[in-house]
Design a protein around this motif. Structure first.
Motif, PDB file in Angstrom:
ATOM      1  N   ALA A 123       0.792  -1.094   0.091  1.00  0.00           N
ATOM      2  CA  ALA A 123      -0.114  -0.059  -0.012  1.00  0.00           C
ATOM      3  C   ALA A 123       0.763   1.251  -0.073  1.00  0.00           C
ATOM      4  CB  ALA A 123      -0.973  -0.090   1.302  1.00  0.00           C
ATOM      5  N   TYR A 124       2.091   1.080   0.464  1.00  0.00           N
ATOM      6  CA  TYR A 124       2.821   2.476   0.708  1.00  0.00           C
ATOM      7  C   TYR A 124       3.245   2.913  -0.762  1.00  0.00           C
ATOM      8  CZ  TYR A 124       6.480   5.679   1.308  1.00  0.00           C
ATOM      9  OH  TYR A 124       7.429   6.695   1.423  1.00  0.00           O
ATOM     10  N   ARG A 125       3.116   4.076  -0.949  1.00  0.00           N
ATOM     11  CA  ARG A 125       3.348   4.928  -2.309  1.00  0.00           C
ATOM     12  C   ARG A 125       3.923   6.208  -1.861  1.00  0.00           C
ATOM     13  NH1 ARG A 125       0.176   5.339  -8.195  1.00  0.00           N
ATOM     14  NH2 ARG A 125       1.944   6.328  -8.936  1.00  0.00           N
ATOM     15  N   LYS A 126       4.920   6.734  -2.197  1.00  0.00           N
ATOM     16  CA  LYS A 126       5.529   7.969  -1.971  1.00  0.00           C
ATOM     17  C   LYS A 126       4.783   9.122  -2.772  1.00  0.00           C
ATOM     18  CE  LYS A 126       9.712  10.687  -1.311  1.00  0.00           C
ATOM     19  NZ  LYS A 126       9.307  10.562   0.248  1.00  0.00           N
ATOM     20  N   ASP A 127       4.224  10.195  -2.002  1.00  0.00           N
ATOM     21  CA  ASP A 127       3.462  11.382  -2.605  1.00  0.00           C
ATOM     22  C   ASP A 127       4.624  12.147  -3.290  1.00  0.00           C
ATOM     23  OD1 ASP A 127       2.247  13.451  -3.620  1.00  0.00           O
ATOM     24  OD2 ASP A 127       1.619  14.219  -1.759  1.00  0.00           O
ATOM     25  N   PHE A 128       4.968  11.699  -4.652  1.00  0.00           N
ATOM     26  CA  PHE A 128       6.002  12.554  -5.483  1.00  0.00           C
ATOM     27  C   PHE A 128       5.748  13.921  -5.569  1.00  0.00           C
ATOM     28  CE2 PHE A 128       7.724   8.616  -7.968  1.00  0.00           C
ATOM     29  CZ  PHE A 128       8.119   8.017  -6.782  1.00  0.00           C
ATOM     30  N   TRP A 129       4.463  14.306  -5.777  1.00  0.00           N
ATOM     31  CA  TRP A 129       4.045  15.618  -6.000  1.00  0.00           C
ATOM     32  C   TRP A 129       4.158  16.526  -4.894  1.00  0.00           C
ATOM     33  CZ3 TRP A 129       3.151  17.090 -11.148  1.00  0.00           C
ATOM     34  CH2 TRP A 129       3.028  16.000 -11.991  1.00  0.00           C
ATOM     35  N   ALA A 130       4.493  16.021  -3.883  1.00  0.00           N
ATOM     36  CA  ALA A 130       4.899  16.895  -2.751  1.00  0.00           C
ATOM     37  C   ALA A 130       6.424  17.577  -2.757  1.00  0.00           C
ATOM     38  CB  ALA A 130       4.647  16.113  -1.278  1.00  0.00           C
ATOM     39  N   SER A 131       7.036  16.792  -3.477  1.00  0.00           N
ATOM     40  CA  SER A 131       8.335  17.234  -3.726  1.00  0.00           C
ATOM     41  C   SER A 131       8.546  18.124  -4.994  1.00  0.00           C
ATOM     42  CB  SER A 131       9.447  16.247  -3.592  1.00  0.00           C
ATOM     43  OG  SER A 131       9.219  15.501  -2.519  1.00  0.00           O
ATOM     44  N   LEU A 132       7.638  18.184  -6.039  1.00  0.00           N
ATOM     45  CA  LEU A 132       7.733  18.793  -7.200  1.00  0.00           C
ATOM     46  C   LEU A 132       7.207  20.240  -7.189  1.00  0.00           C
ATOM     47  CD1 LEU A 132       6.539  15.879  -9.434  1.00  0.00           C
ATOM     48  CD2 LEU A 132       8.742  16.526  -8.979  1.00  0.00           C
ATOM     49  N   PRO A 133       7.646  20.863  -7.924  1.00  0.00           N
ATOM     50  CA  PRO A 133       7.542  22.504  -8.191  1.00  0.00           C
ATOM     51  C   PRO A 133       5.986  22.932  -8.660  1.00  0.00           C
ATOM     52  CG  PRO A 133       8.772  21.950 -10.245  1.00  0.00           C
ATOM     53  CD  PRO A 133       8.815  20.806  -9.319  1.00  0.00           C
ATOM     54  N   ASN A 134       5.037  21.898  -9.134  1.00  0.00           N
ATOM     55  CA  ASN A 134       3.797  22.182  -9.371  1.00  0.00           C
ATOM     56  C   ASN A 134       2.897  21.186  -8.742  1.00  0.00           C
ATOM     57  OD1 ASN A 134       4.104  24.494 -11.736  1.00  0.00           O
ATOM     58  ND2 ASN A 134       5.692  23.107 -12.088  1.00  0.00           N
ATOM     59  N   TYR A 135       1.522  21.508  -8.825  1.00  0.00           N
ATOM     60  CA  TYR A 135       0.523  20.440  -8.369  1.00  0.00           C
ATOM     61  C   TYR A 135      -0.348  20.407  -9.603  1.00  0.00           C
ATOM     62  CZ  TYR A 135      -3.578  18.500  -6.413  1.00  0.00           C
ATOM     63  OH  TYR A 135      -4.763  17.574  -6.255  1.00  0.00           O
ATOM     64  N   GLN A 319      14.380  14.542 -11.463  1.00  0.00           N
ATOM     65  CA  GLN A 319      13.705  14.475 -10.033  1.00  0.00           C
ATOM     66  C   GLN A 319      12.780  13.310  -9.805  1.00  0.00           C
ATOM     67  OE1 GLN A 319      12.270  18.296  -8.919  1.00  0.00           O
ATOM     68  NE2 GLN A 319      11.697  17.648  -6.891  1.00  0.00           N
ATOM     69  N   TRP A 320      12.154  13.022 -10.725  1.00  0.00           N
ATOM     70  CA  TRP A 320      11.159  11.936 -10.601  1.00  0.00           C
ATOM     71  C   TRP A 320      11.839  10.517 -10.551  1.00  0.00           C
ATOM     72  CZ3 TRP A 320       5.993  12.232 -10.598  1.00  0.00           C
ATOM     73  CH2 TRP A 320       5.223  11.099 -10.508  1.00  0.00           C
ATOM     74  N   GLU A 321      12.997  10.414 -11.210  1.00  0.00           N
ATOM     75  CA  GLU A 321      13.772   9.109 -10.819  1.00  0.00           C
ATOM     76  C   GLU A 321      14.651   8.842  -9.609  1.00  0.00           C
ATOM     77  OE1 GLU A 321      13.608   6.366 -12.939  1.00  0.00           O
ATOM     78  OE2 GLU A 321      12.315   7.750 -13.914  1.00  0.00           O
ATOM     79  N   ARG A 322      15.012  10.219  -8.965  1.00  0.00           N
ATOM     80  CA  ARG A 322      15.386  10.215  -7.817  1.00  0.00           C
ATOM     81  C   ARG A 322      14.307   9.881  -6.691  1.00  0.00           C
ATOM     82  NH1 ARG A 322      18.734   8.725  -4.361  1.00  0.00           N
ATOM     83  NH2 ARG A 322      19.032   9.967  -2.460  1.00  0.00           N
ATOM     84  N   LEU A 323      13.144  10.285  -6.828  1.00  0.00           N
ATOM     85  CA  LEU A 323      12.036  10.235  -6.013  1.00  0.00           C
ATOM     86  C   LEU A 323      11.845   8.651  -6.152  1.00  0.00           C
ATOM     87  CD1 LEU A 323       9.754  13.273  -6.642  1.00  0.00           C
ATOM     88  CD2 LEU A 323      11.187  12.641  -4.364  1.00  0.00           C
TER      89      LEU A 323
END
Length: 346
Positions: A123-135, A319-323
């Motif tokens: 179930a765990y999934r990181k919220d990538f968008w929390a670290s990105l410059p846009n929503y 950044q996406w790959e790093r996340l």
């Protein structure tokens, strides 16, 4: 009906099937009537190409082949009845044809700790968008279309909101409250019918979100070229960054990605007439003309491509790959924690 006869009948209407022989043999054994065999082959091949797809979307694809002479309701009903039989027989999978999303409400519960850990393990999934410059947020006019789009938004962890007609203040307040708490630029994309109600629904949604979020909702344009003209701010007076500093607001930009004017020529949409009894038709005709179309008329693969491209323009690849790497490490930690929680047996 046997396969040889079916192939001959398909050949007579100019359809060269690519379905395997065993699939055709299974179809011939279903005991259909009249030209339902030919319709089943055509609809089945189109479903393979476009799934997941709405029933209406598949209907438009069939009409485009010339099998049905028009979009009259009797032809839609015929396809609907046939698909029900084909899915009941297992010839077409149920999940290829998506309908309104319906959910059964029940509190989460488990038979025991082992059952619980099995459920939450993945179930765990990181919220990538929390670290990105846009929503990024996707709105779609029709509930049924969410099943078409959701494979992309699920993969890219983007919020998808079906509008389901004119939105209530409660709905708009919920979305606006969420947007109010997001301290970064918000990019909204809209998918809806090309008709008076489709555009008016979009207008109403935009206005209510602006009202309840406290943030200006602007057409999506290059950020360094856009000048504000809202409230006391006159066009040309203040650039976006200055406006944000003065008012403490982030900007919501809005873009309709389907349907748009160019789709009629580029994708040969099946055109519908404007309903002149609609009180919104006059202003629509003045701006867009007399052509209308339902969003289902656009190939669902094209819709999914647009959704993906719209989202990915706001995803920095490095950044996406790093996340993703961070997410994998956190998953491994979570797995270890679950193993200890369940006594090391998992």
């Amino acid at each position: 009906m046997d396969r040889k006869t079916l192939l001959s009948r398909l050949d007579s209407i100019g359809w060269k099937t690519v379905l395997p022989e065993d699939s055709l043999d299974r179809l011939c054994d279903l005991g259909l009537r009249g030209d339902s065999y030919e319709l089943a082959v055509i609809a089945g091949e189109l479903a393979i190409e476009c799934q997941p797809i709405t029933l209406r979307g598949l209907f438009y694809r069939v009409v485009s082949t010339g099998f049905f002479p028009s979009t009259a309701k009797k032809y839609y009903d015929k396809l609907q009845r046939l698909l029900s039989s084909l899915r009941d027989a297992g010839w077409i999978p149920y999940d290829w044809i998506v309908d309104n999303l319906r959910a059964t409400i029940k509190p989460s519960s488990w038979s025991g700790l082992e059952d619980f850990t099995d459920t939450v393990r993945g179930a765990y999934r990181k919220d990538f968008w929390a670290s990105l410059p846009n929503y990024v947020h996707i709105f779609v006019e029709k509930d049924a279309m969410t099943g078409v789009i959701e494979p992309v938004t699920r993969e890219l962890d983007v919020s998808l909101s079906p509008v389901r007609g004119y939105v209530s203040d409660s709905y708009a307040w919920t979305v606006g409250s969420e947007f109010r708490d997001i301290d970064k630029p918000i990019k909204c994309f809209y998918i809806g019918d090309f008709d008076p109600s489709g555009f008016d629904l979009e207008r109403s949604l935009r206005e209510k979100i602006e009202k309840h979020s406290g943030k200006p909702v602007l057409d999506n344009e290059p950020i360094d070229e856009h000048l504000f003209s809202r409230g006391a701010v006159k066009a040309g007076d203040i650039l976006q960054d200055e406006y944000k500093r003065e008012h403490g607001l982030n900007v919501i930009t809005w873009e309709r990605i389907a349907l748009v004017e160019e789709d009629f020529g580029n994708h040969q949409l099946i055109e519908l007439d404007v309903k002149l009894t609609d009180t919104r038709s006059k202003s629509f005709i003045e701006e867009h003309g007399t052509r209308c179309a339902e969003v289902d008329a656009l190939n669902p693969n094209e819709i999914r491509r647009r959704v993906r491209d719209s989202i990915m323009q706001y995803v920095p690849n490095d950044q996406w790959e790093r996340l993703r790497e961070i997410e994998q490490l956190e998953r491994e930690t979570w797995e270890s924690t679950l193993g200890q929680f369940a006594g090391g047996d998992q």
